[in-house]
Write a protein that holds these residues in place. Structure first.
Motif, PDB file in Angstrom:
ATOM      1  N   UNK A   1      10.715   2.828   5.406  1.00  0.00           N
ATOM      2  CA  UNK A   1       9.267   2.697   5.287  1.00  0.00           C
ATOM      3  C   UNK A   1       8.617   4.053   5.004  1.00  0.00           C
ATOM      4  N   UNK A   2       9.164   5.128   5.559  1.00  0.00           N
ATOM      5  CA  UNK A   2       8.667   6.492   5.335  1.00  0.00           C
ATOM      6  C   UNK A   2       9.839   7.360   4.905  1.00  0.00           C
TER       7      UNK A   2
ATOM      8  N   UNK B   1       5.738   2.955   1.984  1.00  0.00           N
ATOM      9  CA  UNK B   1       4.960   1.740   1.757  1.00  0.00           C
ATOM     10  C   UNK B   1       5.413   0.682   2.746  1.00  0.00           C
ATOM     11  N   UNK B   2       4.703  -0.427   2.788  1.00  0.00           N
ATOM     12  CA  UNK B   2       5.028  -1.500   3.725  1.00  0.00           C
ATOM     13  C   UNK B   2       6.406  -2.076   3.423  1.00  0.00           C
ATOM     14  N   UNK B   3       6.727  -2.236   2.137  1.00  0.00           N
ATOM     15  CA  UNK B   3       7.946  -2.934   1.741  1.00  0.00           C
ATOM     16  C   UNK B   3       9.059  -2.001   1.271  1.00  0.00           C
TER      17      UNK B   3
ATOM     18  N   UNK C   1       0.852  -1.190   0.000  1.00  0.00           N
ATOM     19  CA  UNK C   1       0.000   0.000   0.000  1.00  0.00           C
ATOM     20  C   UNK C   1       0.894   1.249   0.000  1.00  0.00           C
ATOM     21  N   UNK C   2       1.534   1.545  -1.122  1.00  0.00           N
ATOM     22  CA  UNK C   2       2.276   2.813  -1.191  1.00  0.00           C
ATOM     23  C   UNK C   2       1.335   4.002  -0.968  1.00  0.00           C
ATOM     24  N   UNK C   3       1.859   5.040  -0.328  1.00  0.00           N
ATOM     25  CA  UNK C   3       1.041   6.208  -0.012  1.00  0.00           C
ATOM     26  C   UNK C   3       1.889   7.469  -0.088  1.00  0.00           C
ATOM     27  N   UNK C   4       1.218   8.600  -0.242  1.00  0.00           N
ATOM     28  CA  UNK C   4       1.902   9.891  -0.182  1.00  0.00           C
ATOM     29  C   UNK C   4       0.907  10.957   0.232  1.00  0.00           C
ATOM     30  N   UNK C   5       1.431  11.978   0.902  1.00  0.00           N
ATOM     31  CA  UNK C   5       0.628  13.117   1.334  1.00  0.00           C
ATOM     32  C   UNK C   5       1.454  14.369   1.091  1.00  0.00           C
TER      33      UNK C   5
END
Length: 302
Positions: free
Chosen positions: A178-179, A172-174, A148-152
């Motif tokens: 991680x951040x 993402x998780x992998x 679940x890659x994410x960005x803000x």
């Protein structure tokens, strides 16, 4: 070009509230942009080819290879209120690798959802949050290939009508780490010339007219995938069902023509400075020397 300046000026209110008080509220918005100024249907296809170059690891050369990248995405914007939209879509990405049979993956791929809440002015998202859930895999889609890659991100002014800051986070998780932080500054030198010094895709941009754009750019691409069996001559790189973080660091130039509405057609090229198969959990990686690349991209907005 006045639209570009208006876009950044309009972000002042939403960004200021976000930085000080957390998530922006509807009461803090500027006057809503008419809905028809933001397109709802978004299509993008990109094809990149990087020529052959030598792999190497801690013990020296590791073969020779090139790479081909295909990326297709489609999304629809749903108007919430004012300039706030929910964007939903799907994206398919695939890397194909050819050259020396050194045991590294010959392809990596993902098909994932695109889900985002964004503040949009003249088709530019100045603040938002996005997730891209789905399998990131080599051949087999398994439960542990789901990531679940994410960005803000948020944009706010440093100097009125001239300089803007972008602050963002992603992960993402992998991924490793991680951040990770992102962002930078956007400097509007004139209505035709600007610096988009925002990582991971910084650029210097010149728009002589509404139909032409010239860009000197960098692109730092990092994405993690679940692999199958990776059996190489290097002892540390003999792993099963492992995670690889594949990255490409590029620098180049491109030109975009927008006169065939609704299409934007881009041709570009430059140097892929480094490609890296990083099996960080096994503390092993294989990198490449620099190699030339070419790029073709078509975008459409309806």
């Amino acid at each position: 070009m006045k639209r570009i300046r208006l876009f950044f000026v309009s972000l002042f209110f939403v960004a200021g509230v976000s930085a000080i008080a957390g998530p922006p509220t509807y009461e803090a918005q500027p006057s809503p942009t008419p809905a028809d100024e933001n397109h709802r249907e978004l299509f993008d296809y990109e094809l990149d080819y990087t020529g052959g170059s030598s792999f190497y690891d801690d013990h020296g050369k590791f073969g020779h290879g090139d790479s081909l990248y295909n990326d297709f995405s489609y999304a629809h914007r749903f108007l919430i209120k004012g300039n706030w939209y929910f964007r939903a879509g799907v994206e398919y990405e695939r890397f194909d690798f050819d050259g020396t049979n050194n045991g590294l993956p010959d392809h990596l791929q993902t098909v994932h959802a695109l889900l985002a809440l964004e503040y949009v002015v003249h088709d530019h998202a100045g603040a938002g949050i996005e997730i891209q859930p789905g399998p990131y895999f080599q051949n087999d889609v398994t439960r542990d290939s789901i990531d679940i890659p994410w960005k803000v991100w948020v944009t706010f002014p440093l100097k009125k009508d001239k300089i803007f800051a972008v602050i963002g986070l992603g992960g993402s998780i992998y991924s490793n780490p991680i951040v990770a932080p992102g962002g930078g500054i956007i400097w509007l030198f004139s209505d035709h010339f600007r610096l988009e010094g925002v990582f991971p895709k910084p650029a210097l941009v010149y728009n002589p007219s509404d139909n032409w754009e010239f860009r000197i750019f960098g692109d730092l691409f990092y994405e993690s995938y679940r692999t199958d069996d990776v059996i190489t001559p290097e002892r540390k790189l003999q792993v099963h069902n492992a995670v690889v973080q594949y990255s490409e660091d590029k620098a180049g130039v491109q030109v975009t023509y927008s006169g065939l509405k609704p299409f934007d057609i881009t041709l570009g090229g430059g140097v892929t400075v480094r490609r890296d198969f990083d099996f960080f959990r096994a503390e092993a990686s294989a990198k490449t020397d620099p190699a030339p690349f070419v790029k073709f991209e078509v975008k459409a907005k309806f």
